[in-house]
Design a protein around this motif. Sequence first.
Motif, PDB file in Angstrom:
ATOM      1  N   HIS A   1       0.844  -1.187   0.000  1.00 27.60           N
ATOM      2  CA  HIS A   1       0.000   0.000   0.000  1.00 27.60           C
ATOM      3  C   HIS A   1       0.882   1.240   0.000  1.00 27.60           C
ATOM      4  O   HIS A   1       2.050   1.192   0.398  1.00 27.60           O
ATOM      5  CB  HIS A   1      -0.909   0.026   1.237  1.00 27.60           C
ATOM      6  CG  HIS A   1      -1.981  -1.016   1.214  1.00 27.60           C
ATOM      7  ND1 HIS A   1      -1.707  -2.370   1.252  1.00 27.60           N
ATOM      8  CD2 HIS A   1      -3.342  -0.906   1.162  1.00 27.60           C
ATOM      9  CE1 HIS A   1      -2.849  -3.046   1.230  1.00 27.60           C
ATOM     10  NE2 HIS A   1      -3.851  -2.186   1.173  1.00 27.60           N
TER      11      HIS A   1
ATOM     12  N   ASP B   1       1.103   5.068   1.483  1.00 30.78           N
ATOM     13  CA  ASP B   1       0.597   6.036   2.454  1.00 30.78           C
ATOM     14  C   ASP B   1       1.120   7.415   2.046  1.00 30.78           C
ATOM     15  O   ASP B   1       2.261   7.776   2.334  1.00 30.78           O
ATOM     16  CB  ASP B   1       1.086   5.664   3.851  1.00 30.78           C
ATOM     17  CG  ASP B   1       0.538   6.585   4.933  1.00 30.78           C
ATOM     18  OD1 ASP B   1      -0.148   7.567   4.588  1.00 30.78           O
ATOM     19  OD2 ASP B   1       0.811   6.325   6.125  1.00 30.78           O
ATOM     20  N   ARG B   2       0.274   8.189   1.390  1.00 29.70           N
ATOM     21  CA  ARG B   2       0.723   9.486   0.862  1.00 29.70           C
ATOM     22  C   ARG B   2       1.249  10.406   1.962  1.00 29.70           C
ATOM     23  O   ARG B   2       2.148  11.209   1.732  1.00 29.70           O
ATOM     24  CB  ARG B   2      -0.432  10.185   0.143  1.00 29.70           C
ATOM     25  CG  ARG B   2      -0.939   9.479  -1.092  1.00 29.70           C
ATOM     26  CD  ARG B   2      -2.191  10.201  -1.583  1.00 29.70           C
ATOM     27  NE  ARG B   2      -2.926   9.429  -2.559  1.00 29.70           N
ATOM     28  CZ  ARG B   2      -2.890   9.653  -3.869  1.00 29.70           C
ATOM     29  NH1 ARG B   2      -2.145  10.624  -4.344  1.00 29.70           N
ATOM     30  NH2 ARG B   2      -3.581   8.913  -4.703  1.00 29.70           N
ATOM     31  N   ALA B   3       0.662  10.318   3.150  1.00 31.87           N
ATOM     32  CA  ALA B   3       1.058  11.215   4.237  1.00 31.87           C
ATOM     33  C   ALA B   3       2.519  11.042   4.624  1.00 31.87           C
ATOM     34  O   ALA B   3       3.136  11.957   5.171  1.00 31.87           O
ATOM     35  CB  ALA B   3       0.166  10.992   5.462  1.00 31.87           C
ATOM     36  N   ARG B   4       3.086   9.881   4.342  1.00 35.05           N
ATOM     37  CA  ARG B   4       4.490   9.621   4.662  1.00 35.05           C
ATOM     38  C   ARG B   4       5.401   9.856   3.461  1.00 35.05           C
ATOM     39  O   ARG B   4       6.611   9.684   3.546  1.00 35.05           O
ATOM     40  CB  ARG B   4       4.670   8.203   5.188  1.00 35.05           C
ATOM     41  CG  ARG B   4       3.997   7.990   6.540  1.00 35.05           C
ATOM     42  CD  ARG B   4       4.384   6.652   7.147  1.00 35.05           C
ATOM     43  NE  ARG B   4       5.823   6.485   7.266  1.00 35.05           N
ATOM     44  CZ  ARG B   4       6.582   7.089   8.191  1.00 35.05           C
ATOM     45  NH1 ARG B   4       6.019   7.902   9.079  1.00 35.05           N
ATOM     46  NH2 ARG B   4       7.869   6.882   8.238  1.00 35.05           N
TER      47      ARG B   4
ATOM     48  N   THR C   1       5.821  15.925   7.898  1.00 39.74           N
ATOM     49  CA  THR C   1       5.532  14.504   8.054  1.00 39.74           C
ATOM     50  C   THR C   1       6.213  13.976   9.309  1.00 39.74           C
ATOM     51  O   THR C   1       7.392  14.216   9.527  1.00 39.74           O
ATOM     52  CB  THR C   1       6.040  13.712   6.834  1.00 39.74           C
ATOM     53  OG1 THR C   1       5.382  14.181   5.665  1.00 39.74           O
ATOM     54  CG2 THR C   1       5.756  12.234   6.982  1.00 39.74           C
TER      55      THR C   1
ATOM     56  N   GLY D   1       1.504  11.934  12.074  1.00 43.13           N
ATOM     57  CA  GLY D   1       0.628  12.255  10.953  1.00 43.13           C
ATOM     58  C   GLY D   1       1.213  13.322  10.054  1.00 43.13           C
ATOM     59  O   GLY D   1       2.415  13.600  10.085  1.00 43.13           O
ATOM     60  N   TYR D   2       0.347  13.928   9.258  1.00 40.13           N
ATOM     61  CA  TYR D   2       0.765  14.968   8.320  1.00 40.13           C
ATOM     62  C   TYR D   2       0.255  16.308   8.832  1.00 40.13           C
ATOM     63  O   TYR D   2      -0.916  16.452   9.172  1.00 40.13           O
ATOM     64  CB  TYR D   2       0.222  14.674   6.916  1.00 40.13           C
ATOM     65  CG  TYR D   2       0.774  15.608   5.878  1.00 40.13           C
ATOM     66  CD1 TYR D   2       2.095  15.493   5.458  1.00 40.13           C
ATOM     67  CD2 TYR D   2      -0.007  16.619   5.324  1.00 40.13           C
ATOM     68  CE1 TYR D   2       2.618  16.364   4.514  1.00 40.13           C
ATOM     69  CE2 TYR D   2       0.513  17.489   4.383  1.00 40.13           C
ATOM     70  CZ  TYR D   2       1.828  17.346   3.980  1.00 40.13           C
ATOM     71  OH  TYR D   2       2.345  18.216   3.053  1.00 40.13           O
TER      72      TYR D   2
ATOM     73  N   SER E   1       6.865   5.667   2.327  1.00 35.19           N
ATOM     74  CA  SER E   1       5.414   5.676   2.146  1.00 35.19           C
ATOM     75  C   SER E   1       4.849   4.302   1.811  1.00 35.19           C
ATOM     76  O   SER E   1       3.629   4.106   1.836  1.00 35.19           O
ATOM     77  CB  SER E   1       5.030   6.662   1.039  1.00 35.19           C
ATOM     78  OG  SER E   1       5.566   6.267  -0.205  1.00 35.19           O
TER      79      SER E   1
ATOM     80  N   ALA F   1      -0.059   0.342   5.160  1.00 42.37           N
ATOM     81  CA  ALA F   1      -1.077   1.375   5.367  1.00 42.37           C
ATOM     82  C   ALA F   1      -1.259   2.200   4.100  1.00 42.37           C
ATOM     83  O   ALA F   1      -0.352   2.326   3.285  1.00 42.37           O
ATOM     84  CB  ALA F   1      -0.677   2.289   6.527  1.00 42.37           C
ATOM     85  N   GLY F   2      -2.458   2.766   3.957  1.00 45.76           N
ATOM     86  CA  GLY F   2      -2.719   3.632   2.811  1.00 45.76           C
ATOM     87  C   GLY F   2      -3.524   2.950   1.725  1.00 45.76           C
ATOM     88  O   GLY F   2      -4.275   1.995   1.986  1.00 45.76           O
ATOM     89  N   ASP F   3      -3.347   3.405   0.490  1.00 44.82           N
ATOM     90  CA  ASP F   3      -4.097   2.876  -0.645  1.00 44.82           C
ATOM     91  C   ASP F   3      -3.322   1.759  -1.321  1.00 44.82           C
ATOM     92  O   ASP F   3      -2.100   1.846  -1.507  1.00 44.82           O
ATOM     93  CB  ASP F   3      -4.355   3.992  -1.679  1.00 44.82           C
ATOM     94  CG  ASP F   3      -5.180   5.129  -1.096  1.00 44.82           C
ATOM     95  OD1 ASP F   3      -6.118   4.829  -0.325  1.00 44.82           O
ATOM     96  OD2 ASP F   3      -4.883   6.299  -1.405  1.00 44.82           O
TER      97      ASP F   3
END
Length: 235
Positions: free
Chosen positions: A16, A18-21, A72, A76-77, A109, A113-115
């Motif tokens: 996945h 995780d854009r926030a990372r 980051t 979180g972001y 990222s 986790a994430g998409d």
Amino acid sequence: MTRLRLLDATRHGALHLDRARGGARRRLVPLGRGEIAFAAADMPLCFAKDAQTGRFELVALLALAGENNLFTSPAGYHATYQPRAAGLGALRLDPAGADGLAVDEADASLGGAGDALFTDGSAARWQAELRAVVDDVVAGRALAEVYARRGLLRPLRITLTMVEGDGQVLDGLYVVADAALAELPDADIVAMHRADELAPAAILTASLAQVERLRQLHNARYPQQIATIGLAVAD
């Protein structure tokens, strides 16, 4: 350090993003022309010169002392907007990979986790999104070339004074100089206005006030505190 591999459904099917990372270990990230107004609400925007080509590139400044992205953290972001190139920094366009992509397996990222990278065996959505980001970054680079060609870009020096009294200097950044802009002939100003090149310059200049936001984020994270920041644009 990067670890690039061609995207492969067998090897990367469970990963996945995780854009926030994304961009967690980067001080600068490329910015698209269409992102200027959004990113300026959170971070300083300026220009950097590519060491290989000598061309200017529109960038967002994400850190001061050190290389870690201050927006980051494990918590979180910490911004209302994230440059799209940062969120997709783990991916590269490569026609030899699945759906035309390669992946940096070392990017922070990537993980559980994430998409999901693959949906029903396809990563085509990521290829389309990344291509749109690349096109917008190219448009940002073209805007930088316009300013450079008109002689408007000047070096920006950021001086950090630490609480302990030590000083650090950030060099290698450029901005549109108000003084140089004011000296342009009226015809050039009209041409820039009609080409939508004046408004971005004003937003970029205003975004430098966000350097204070970086100071606050830095001081909330690191024991070596920044007392003051000085900005100086060369003549």
